[in-house]
Design a protein around this motif. Structure first.
Motif, short mmCIF file in Angstrom:
data_model
loop_
_atom_site.label_atom_id
_atom_site.label_comp_id
_atom_site.label_asym_id
_atom_site.label_seq_id
_atom_site.Cartn_x
_atom_site.Cartn_y
_atom_site.Cartn_z
N MET A 38 18.24 49.67 38.12
CA MET A 38 19.11 50.59 38.83
C MET A 38 19.30 51.83 37.96
N GLY A 39 19.09 52.99 38.57
CA GLY A 39 19.20 54.24 37.83
C GLY A 39 20.64 54.66 37.61
N THR A 40 20.83 55.48 36.60
CA THR A 40 22.18 55.96 36.31
C THR A 40 22.69 56.88 37.40
N GLU A 41 21.76 57.56 38.12
CA GLU A 41 22.20 58.44 39.21
C GLU A 41 22.83 57.62 40.33
N LEU A 42 22.23 56.48 40.65
CA LEU A 42 22.78 55.61 41.69
C LEU A 42 24.15 55.09 41.29
N MET A 43 24.27 54.67 40.06
CA MET A 43 25.54 54.13 39.60
C MET A 43 26.60 55.23 39.55
N THR A 44 26.22 56.44 39.14
CA THR A 44 27.17 57.55 39.10
C THR A 44 27.66 57.88 40.50
N GLY A 45 26.75 57.94 41.46
CA GLY A 45 27.13 58.21 42.85
C GLY A 45 28.06 57.14 43.39
N PHE A 46 27.75 55.90 43.09
CA PHE A 46 28.58 54.80 43.56
C PHE A 46 29.97 54.84 42.93
N ILE A 47 30.04 55.16 41.65
CA ILE A 47 31.34 55.26 40.97
C ILE A 47 32.18 56.39 41.56
N ILE A 48 31.54 57.51 41.89
CA ILE A 48 32.27 58.61 42.54
C ILE A 48 32.77 58.17 43.91
N TRP A 49 31.94 57.44 44.64
CA TRP A 49 32.34 56.91 45.95
C TRP A 49 33.54 55.98 45.80
N LEU A 50 33.48 55.08 44.80
CA LEU A 50 34.60 54.17 44.55
C LEU A 50 35.87 54.93 44.18
N LEU A 104 23.81 51.45 46.45
CA LEU A 104 23.18 50.77 45.33
C LEU A 104 21.78 50.26 45.66
N ALA A 105 21.36 50.38 46.92
CA ALA A 105 20.06 49.86 47.34
C ALA A 105 18.89 50.72 46.86
N GLY A 106 19.14 51.94 46.53
CA GLY A 106 18.06 52.81 46.06
C GLY A 106 18.11 54.17 46.73
N GLN A 107 17.46 55.12 46.10
CA GLN A 107 17.53 56.50 46.56
C GLN A 107 16.88 56.70 47.93
N ASN A 108 15.79 56.04 48.20
CA ASN A 108 15.08 56.25 49.45
C ASN A 108 15.37 55.16 50.48
N SER A 109 16.45 54.45 50.31
CA SER A 109 16.80 53.38 51.24
C SER A 109 17.45 53.94 52.50
N GLY A 110 17.08 53.39 53.62
CA GLY A 110 17.69 53.79 54.88
C GLY A 110 19.07 53.19 55.10
N LEU A 111 19.49 52.33 54.18
CA LEU A 111 20.80 51.68 54.31
C LEU A 111 21.96 52.66 54.18
N ILE A 112 21.71 53.85 53.65
CA ILE A 112 22.77 54.84 53.50
C ILE A 112 23.34 55.23 54.86
N VAL A 113 22.55 55.02 55.92
CA VAL A 113 23.03 55.29 57.28
C VAL A 113 24.25 54.42 57.58
#
Length: 110
Positions: free
Chosen positions: A1-13, A73-82
């Motif tokens: 898991m990249g630090t960008e994903l974790m940073t985005g998730f922490i901001i969301w939290l 957290l699923a990844g940058q190109n994941s469609g789950l963000i929808v």
């Protein structure tokens, strides 16, 4: 898991935590709290019960908001963000409906 994903998730939290903190503040407020920005709250019959109801609504909103960030957290190109995007839209509409149809209707001075 990249630090960008974790940073985005922490901001969301942090956003979910902020909404939860607003709910806790509303729960203990002495004056009527507003639900909508820049709209003065109407006079309420039972201010304490009204503020507790609005506080619970905001706390629930913040918790659900935080959970809706999990697909990030699923990844940058994941469609789950929808799920996150549409979930927040549905949650916001639901919270407005609960406020107007249940909370405001129950406690508003007539």
């Amino acid at each position: 898991m990249g630090t960008e994903l974790m940073t985005g998730f922490i901001i969301w939290l942090a956003g979910g935590g902020l909404l939860t903190a607003v709910g806790i503040g509303a729960f203990f407020s002495k004056k009527e709290v507003g639900f909508f920005c820049n709209v003065k709250p109407l006079p309420m019959r039972d201010v304490k019960a009204y503020n507790r109801a609005v506080g619970k609504l905001f706390i629930g909103y913040g918790i659900v908001f935080a959970v809706l960030g999990l697909p990030m957290l699923a990844g940058q190109n994941s469609g789950l963000i929808v799920i996150s995007v549409l979930g927040v839209v549905a949650e916001s509409i639901g919270a407005m409906a609960v406020y107007i149809l249940a909370i405001q209707k129950k406690y508003e001075k007539k």
